[in-house]
Design an enzyme around this catalytic site. Structure first.
Site, PDB file in Angstrom:
ATOM      1  N   ASN A 106      90.680 -72.589 -35.476  1.00 48.21           N
ATOM      2  CA  ASN A 106      89.812 -72.606 -36.656  1.00 48.21           C
ATOM      3  C   ASN A 106      88.410 -72.222 -36.188  1.00 48.21           C
ATOM      4  OD1 ASN A 106      88.220 -73.267 -38.851  1.00 48.21           O
ATOM      5  ND2 ASN A 106      88.570 -75.489 -38.715  1.00 48.21           N
ATOM      6  N   GLU A 120      85.517 -81.348 -42.851  1.00 52.73           N
ATOM      7  CA  GLU A 120      84.184 -80.798 -43.143  1.00 52.73           C
ATOM      8  C   GLU A 120      84.082 -80.387 -44.616  1.00 52.73           C
ATOM      9  OE1 GLU A 120      84.128 -77.967 -39.918  1.00 52.73           O
ATOM     10  OE2 GLU A 120      83.956 -79.621 -38.493  1.00 52.73           O
ATOM     11  N   SER A 129      88.758 -81.924 -30.622  1.00 51.31           N
ATOM     12  CA  SER A 129      88.380 -81.784 -29.209  1.00 51.31           C
ATOM     13  C   SER A 129      89.545 -81.427 -28.281  1.00 51.31           C
ATOM     14  CB  SER A 129      87.665 -83.051 -28.714  1.00 51.31           C
ATOM     15  OG  SER A 129      86.450 -83.236 -29.422  1.00 51.31           O
ATOM     16  N   LYS A 166      85.847 -71.823 -37.952  1.00 51.94           N
ATOM     17  CA  LYS A 166      84.804 -72.406 -38.817  1.00 51.94           C
ATOM     18  C   LYS A 166      83.782 -71.320 -39.189  1.00 51.94           C
ATOM     19  CE  LYS A 166      85.809 -76.871 -36.838  1.00 51.94           C
ATOM     20  NZ  LYS A 166      85.369 -78.224 -36.480  1.00 51.94           N
ATOM     21  N   GLU A 216      93.652 -84.942 -37.832  1.00 48.91           N
ATOM     22  CA  GLU A 216      92.375 -84.734 -37.153  1.00 48.91           C
ATOM     23  C   GLU A 216      91.470 -85.943 -37.377  1.00 48.91           C
ATOM     24  OE1 GLU A 216      91.586 -80.248 -36.548  1.00 48.91           O
ATOM     25  OE2 GLU A 216      90.811 -80.804 -38.501  1.00 48.91           O
ATOM     26  N   GLY A 223      84.778 -81.997 -32.678  1.00 47.88           N
ATOM     27  CA  GLY A 223      83.545 -81.449 -32.121  1.00 47.88           C
ATOM     28  C   GLY A 223      82.741 -82.437 -31.292  1.00 47.88           C
ATOM     29  N   HIS A 250      90.209 -79.707 -44.789  1.00 46.83           N
ATOM     30  CA  HIS A 250      89.516 -80.010 -43.531  1.00 46.83           C
ATOM     31  C   HIS A 250      88.435 -81.062 -43.805  1.00 46.83           C
ATOM     32  CE1 HIS A 250      87.075 -79.674 -39.939  1.00 46.83           C
ATOM     33  NE2 HIS A 250      88.120 -79.109 -39.361  1.00 46.83           N
TER      34      HIS A 250
HETATM   35  P1  PGA Z   1      87.174 -79.111 -32.447  1.00 46.45           P
HETATM   36  O1  PGA Z   1      87.495 -78.925 -34.014  1.00 46.45           O
HETATM   37  O2  PGA Z   1      88.367 -78.603 -31.691  1.00 46.45           O
HETATM   38  O3  PGA Z   1      85.945 -78.292 -32.206  1.00 46.45           O
HETATM   39  O4  PGA Z   1      86.966 -80.568 -32.234  1.00 46.45           O
HETATM   40  C1  PGA Z   1      88.776 -79.135 -34.525  1.00 46.45           C
HETATM   41  C2  PGA Z   1      88.799 -78.884 -36.005  1.00 46.45           C
HETATM   42  O5  PGA Z   1      87.838 -79.248 -36.699  1.00 46.45           O
HETATM   43  O6  PGA Z   1      89.778 -78.339 -36.536  1.00 46.45           O
END
Ligand code: PGA
Length: 249
Positions: A9, A95, A209, A11, A163, A169, A93
């Site tokens: 992803n 976010e 992560s 983003k 997640e 992140g 997601h």
């Molecule tokens: P990350 O994000 O691997 O940077 O932690 C994962 C995600 O939000 O899908």
């Protein structure tokens, strides 16, 4: 019997030159024994599909609207995503849930829109740090599943990504035991809801992560069928070892 999936992803990262990473990936992963999916920002979807046409990489979008078309300035619909040649779309997601107030009901409607358009939804669920610290993780996950997974879901239309919000992140990863607990719980819930034949066929991804150094351990869990990767999917050199770890698992 379940599809193993390494999904990236991007983003809100990536300009046209970032597609070079995709061609790197396409060159290097011809023997991968898992599906490889990259979800770039929507302006890159057409080019990404074109670029990966002769490889085994699949392309996905990061979100879609619940409606097929209409007065929704700035949004993209599932049929538009399908029209690019993409195969997947991420829905729910954290976010999006956090920044745009998306509810489980919205996420369910998006997953249905994706299915109706012939896309596979990668549906994200996960608990916050305070949910985790107050012992509410499985209650939250159960409630999210009940309210956001569409009726009649199958492996052909749905992938679930667990997640934990606090792991996205941050470099913080749950212990393997914590991942196993949640993934086993999700599997059991799917089996109860859809019957074992369908429930056991739906791929469950872990996200938060994931990187080259922790992927192999995470993939040892029986009900982890792959990963949804943010930061470590932006560069082929970081993502390829994750694909390799999944192929080897
Ligand atoms: P990350 O994000 O691997 O940077 O932690 C994962 C995600 O939000 O899908």
């Amino acid at each position: 019997m379940r599809t193993k999936i390494a999904a990236g992803n991007w983003k809100m990262n990536g300009l046209s030159h970032s597609l070079d990473q995709l061609s790197e990936l396409a060159k290097s992963q011809t023997s991968a024994e898992c599906a490889v999916v990259i979800c770039p920002p929507s302006p890159l979807l057409f080019s990404a599909v074109e670029m990966t046409h002769s490889s085994s990489i699949d392309i996905g979008a990061q979100d879609c609207h619940t409606a097929q078309s209409g007065a929704h300035t700035g949004d993209i619909s599932a049929p538009m995503v399908k029209d690019t040649g993409a195969k997947y779309v991420i829905v729910g997601h954290s976010e999006r849930r956090e920044n745009y107030g998306e509810t489980d009901k919205d996420v369910c409607a998006k997953a249905i829109a994706a299915r109706d358009a012939g896309l596979i939804a990668i549906l994200c669920i996960g608990e916050s740090l305070s949910d985790r610290e107050t012992g509410k993780t499985l209650d939250i996950i159960g409630a999210q599943l009940a309210a956001s997974v569409p009726e009649g879901a199958t492996a052909d239309t749905l992938v679930i990504a667990y997640e934990p919000i606090w792991a996205i992140g941050t470099g913080k990863v749950p212990t393997l035991a914590q991942i196993v607990e949640v993934h086993d719980f999700i599997r059991a819930e799917l089996n109860t809801c859809f019957g074992a034949e369908i429930g056991n066929g739906i791929s469950l991804l872990y996200g938060g992560s994931v990187k080259a150094s922790n992927a192999a351990e995470i993939f040892t869990a029986e009900n982890v069928d792959g990963a949804l990767v943010g930061g470590a999917s932006l560069k082929a050199v970081d993502f390829l070892p994750i694909v390799d770890a999944l192929s080897a698992s």
